[in-house]
Enzyme design. Structure first.
Site, PDB file in Angstrom:
ATOM      1  N   ALA A  66       0.870  -1.173   0.000  1.00  0.00           N
ATOM      2  CA  ALA A  66       0.000   0.000   0.000  1.00  0.00           C
ATOM      3  C   ALA A  66       0.911   1.228   0.000  1.00  0.00           C
ATOM      4  O   ALA A  66       2.069   1.156   0.426  1.00  0.00           O
ATOM      5  CB  ALA A  66      -0.880  -0.022   1.232  1.00  0.00           C
ATOM      6  N   GLY A 111       0.511  -4.957   0.755  1.00  0.00           N
ATOM      7  CA  GLY A 111      -0.657  -4.995  -0.129  1.00  0.00           C
ATOM      8  C   GLY A 111      -0.373  -5.693  -1.449  1.00  0.00           C
ATOM      9  O   GLY A 111      -1.297  -6.192  -2.100  1.00  0.00           O
ATOM     10  N   GLU A 114      -0.800  -9.276  -0.654  1.00  0.00           N
ATOM     11  CA  GLU A 114      -2.244  -9.471  -0.430  1.00  0.00           C
ATOM     12  C   GLU A 114      -2.995  -9.514  -1.759  1.00  0.00           C
ATOM     13  O   GLU A 114      -3.924 -10.302  -1.939  1.00  0.00           O
ATOM     14  CB  GLU A 114      -2.773  -8.351   0.469  1.00  0.00           C
ATOM     15  CG  GLU A 114      -2.236  -8.470   1.895  1.00  0.00           C
ATOM     16  CD  GLU A 114      -2.602  -7.290   2.766  1.00  0.00           C
ATOM     17  OE1 GLU A 114      -2.185  -6.157   2.426  1.00  0.00           O
ATOM     18  OE2 GLU A 114      -3.308  -7.480   3.774  1.00  0.00           O
ATOM     19  N   GLU A 134       4.220  -5.211   7.161  1.00  0.00           N
ATOM     20  CA  GLU A 134       3.452  -4.184   7.876  1.00  0.00           C
ATOM     21  C   GLU A 134       3.894  -4.011   9.326  1.00  0.00           C
ATOM     22  O   GLU A 134       3.897  -2.895   9.856  1.00  0.00           O
ATOM     23  CB  GLU A 134       1.951  -4.511   7.832  1.00  0.00           C
ATOM     24  CG  GLU A 134       1.292  -4.272   6.493  1.00  0.00           C
ATOM     25  CD  GLU A 134       1.402  -5.445   5.520  1.00  0.00           C
ATOM     26  OE1 GLU A 134       2.192  -6.380   5.783  1.00  0.00           O
ATOM     27  OE2 GLU A 134       0.698  -5.414   4.502  1.00  0.00           O
TER      28      GLU A 134
HETATM   29  N1  COA Z   1       4.577   3.111  -0.654  1.00  0.00           N
HETATM   30  C1  COA Z   1       4.955   4.272  -1.204  1.00  0.00           C
HETATM   31  N2  COA Z   1       6.100   4.416  -1.896  1.00  0.00           N
HETATM   32  C2  COA Z   1       6.878   3.337  -2.028  1.00  0.00           C
HETATM   33  C3  COA Z   1       6.549   2.087  -1.501  1.00  0.00           C
HETATM   34  C4  COA Z   1       5.330   1.992  -0.767  1.00  0.00           C
HETATM   35  N3  COA Z   1       4.898   0.842  -0.239  1.00  0.00           N
HETATM   36  N4  COA Z   1       7.536   1.207  -1.770  1.00  0.00           N
HETATM   37  C5  COA Z   1       8.444   1.877  -2.496  1.00  0.00           C
HETATM   38  N5  COA Z   1       8.060   3.166  -2.651  1.00  0.00           N
HETATM   39  C6  COA Z   1       8.752   4.238  -3.359  1.00  0.00           C
HETATM   40  C7  COA Z   1       9.920   4.774  -2.561  1.00  0.00           C
HETATM   41  O1  COA Z   1       9.492   5.720  -1.595  1.00  0.00           O
HETATM   42  C8  COA Z   1      10.764   5.382  -3.649  1.00  0.00           C
HETATM   43  O2  COA Z   1      10.172   6.600  -4.030  1.00  0.00           O
HETATM   44  P1  COA Z   1      11.094   7.923  -4.201  1.00  0.00           P
HETATM   45  O3  COA Z   1      12.071   7.561  -5.267  1.00  0.00           O
HETATM   46  O4  COA Z   1      10.114   8.967  -4.613  1.00  0.00           O
HETATM   47  O5  COA Z   1      11.725   8.155  -2.881  1.00  0.00           O
HETATM   48  C9  COA Z   1      10.555   4.413  -4.818  1.00  0.00           C
HETATM   49  O6  COA Z   1       9.332   3.720  -4.533  1.00  0.00           O
HETATM   50  C10 COA Z   1      11.658   3.385  -4.951  1.00  0.00           C
HETATM   51  O7  COA Z   1      11.768   2.695  -3.721  1.00  0.00           O
HETATM   52  P2  COA Z   1      13.155   2.532  -2.923  1.00  0.00           P
HETATM   53  O8  COA Z   1      12.832   2.307  -1.478  1.00  0.00           O
HETATM   54  O9  COA Z   1      14.056   3.694  -3.225  1.00  0.00           O
HETATM   55  O10 COA Z   1      13.735   1.228  -3.596  1.00  0.00           O
HETATM   56  P3  COA Z   1      14.755   0.193  -2.936  1.00  0.00           P
HETATM   57  O11 COA Z   1      15.215  -0.687  -4.041  1.00  0.00           O
HETATM   58  O12 COA Z   1      15.781   0.871  -2.126  1.00  0.00           O
HETATM   59  O13 COA Z   1      13.862  -0.704  -1.922  1.00  0.00           O
HETATM   60  C11 COA Z   1      11.920  -1.904  -1.234  1.00  0.00           C
HETATM   61  C12 COA Z   1      12.806  -1.486  -2.405  1.00  0.00           C
HETATM   62  C13 COA Z   1      10.715  -2.630  -1.807  1.00  0.00           C
HETATM   63  C14 COA Z   1      12.685  -2.867  -0.319  1.00  0.00           C
HETATM   64  C15 COA Z   1      11.487  -0.656  -0.435  1.00  0.00           C
HETATM   65  O14 COA Z   1      10.951   0.283  -1.343  1.00  0.00           O
HETATM   66  C16 COA Z   1      10.440  -0.909   0.599  1.00  0.00           C
HETATM   67  O15 COA Z   1      10.752  -1.438   1.678  1.00  0.00           O
HETATM   68  N6  COA Z   1       9.176  -0.513   0.345  1.00  0.00           N
HETATM   69  C17 COA Z   1       8.112  -0.591   1.301  1.00  0.00           C
HETATM   70  C18 COA Z   1       7.661  -2.019   1.515  1.00  0.00           C
HETATM   71  C19 COA Z   1       6.561  -2.079   2.552  1.00  0.00           C
HETATM   72  O16 COA Z   1       6.767  -1.850   3.722  1.00  0.00           O
HETATM   73  N7  COA Z   1       5.362  -2.412   2.104  1.00  0.00           N
HETATM   74  C20 COA Z   1       4.228  -2.574   2.943  1.00  0.00           C
HETATM   75  C21 COA Z   1       3.415  -1.352   2.966  1.00  0.00           C
HETATM   76  S1  COA Z   1       1.954  -1.606   3.940  1.00  0.00           S
END
Ligand code: COA
Length: 260
Positions: A66, A111, A114, A134
């Site tokens: 999400a 999400g 999910e 989460e």
């Molecule tokens: N919501 C909003 N934005 C997200 C996102 C999310 N769930 N996951 C990634 N993004 C965005 C980042 O903020 C970043 O945006 P920006 O360039 O404007 O700052 C872009 O996507 C790229 O992500 P980034 O974190 O820089 O890539 P990464 O390769 O370093 O890491 C992940 C990849 C997937 C490990 C990391 O993005 C992450 O942990 N995301 C969240 C996962 C999460 O907790 N999901 C559950 C949500 S309920």
């Protein structure tokens, strides 16, 4: 004008829906949840569509969860509404009358996992990572993950994923029964489309009955499920496709299924 968060492409009777927010790793914001719900409604009602494939744009992510930036500003009441919005959409996917295949091309987190869980089949690239992180945000999965994952993979696996928040590899997800197949990333699209095209040749009303029976059976007692199965079995004998399927077998030819 804001770009659409969803792309639609038809390949014969296979509709491919691609979540398209690659700069946000296809995170699900409110607009994307609504677009997905509308797209699944449209696919359900379109007789030309027999199978749906759902995937994410870009090489990195199916869906990274999400949209945390959007969620961070929510009040408790808004958060509940956001959860219900996502749950309604995912229930719509799960109750689709035609098969939905999740083509998991990268991160399927929160999400994103999910969303994959409410699809009927999941094919993952060997590079994919799947998890419910989460808890690391001080939250719990709010789009059905705490309910569907234990039903799919059992409580032990579900609690491990939910409580640790640590993603697992595609291979581990296969061992846990979370995905159907793991394929080399370079072959993901071809393998998924091959399966989708195979299903598109199958009898639509029989597939619909199977999807219904399995879903209903998972939500009621065994006796009720068996009764439902018999009712569906009888009902299929009223279809042209069942007559065609059985006749084709007896005549040693390939059946030609319509949607009747
Ligand atoms: N919501 C909003 N934005 C997200 C996102 C999310 N769930 N996951 C990634 N993004 C965005 C980042 O903020 C970043 O945006 P920006 O360039 O404007 O700052 C872009 O996507 C790229 O992500 P980034 O974190 O820089 O890539 P990464 O390769 O370093 O890491 C992940 C990849 C997937 C490990 C990391 O993005 C992450 O942990 N995301 C969240 C996962 C999460 O907790 N999901 C559950 C949500 S309920």
């Amino acid at each position: 004008m804001t770009a659409s968060p969803l792309q639609t492409a038809d390949h014969g009777a296979v509709r491919v829906l691609t979540i398209h927010r690659p700069d946000k790793l296809n995170a699900l914001d409110q607009a994307t949840l609504i677009a997905l719900h509308e797209a699944f409604d449209a696919a359900a009602g379109d007789a030309g569509v027999r199978v749906v494939v759902l995937t994410g744009s870009g090489a990195k992510a199916f869906v990274a969860g999400a949209d945390i930036a959007q969620m961070a500003a929510l009040t408790p009441a808004q958060a509940r509404e956001f959860s219900l919005l996502g749950q309604r959409m995912m229930r719509r996917v799960e109750r689709m009358p035609k098969p939905v295949i999740a083509m998991v091309n990268g991160f399927a987190l929160g999400g994103g996992l999910e969303l994959a869980l409410c699809c009927h089949l999941r094919i993952a690239a060997d590079s994919a990572k799947l998890g419910l992180p989460e808890v690391t945000l001080g939250l719990l999965p709010g789009f059905g993950g705490s309910q569907r994952l234990p039903r799919l993979a059992g409580r032990a696996a579900a609690l491990e994923l939910c409580l640790t928040g640590t993603p697992v590899s595609a291979t581990r997800a296969l061992e846990l029964g979370i995905v159907n197949r793991v394929v080399p990333v370079a072959e993901l699209e071809a393998e998924t489309m091959q399966l989708a095209e195979k299903l598109a040749q199958s009898a639509p009303l029989a597939m619909r009955a199977i999807l219904d029976a399995v879903q209903v059976g998972g939500e009621c007692s065994l006796d009720q499920g068996l009764e439902y199965e018999s009712a569906q079995f009888g009902l299929l004998f009223s279809t042209v496709d069942a007559r065609e399927g059985m006749q084709a077998f007896l005549e040693r030819r390939k059946p030609a299924f319509g949607n009747h």
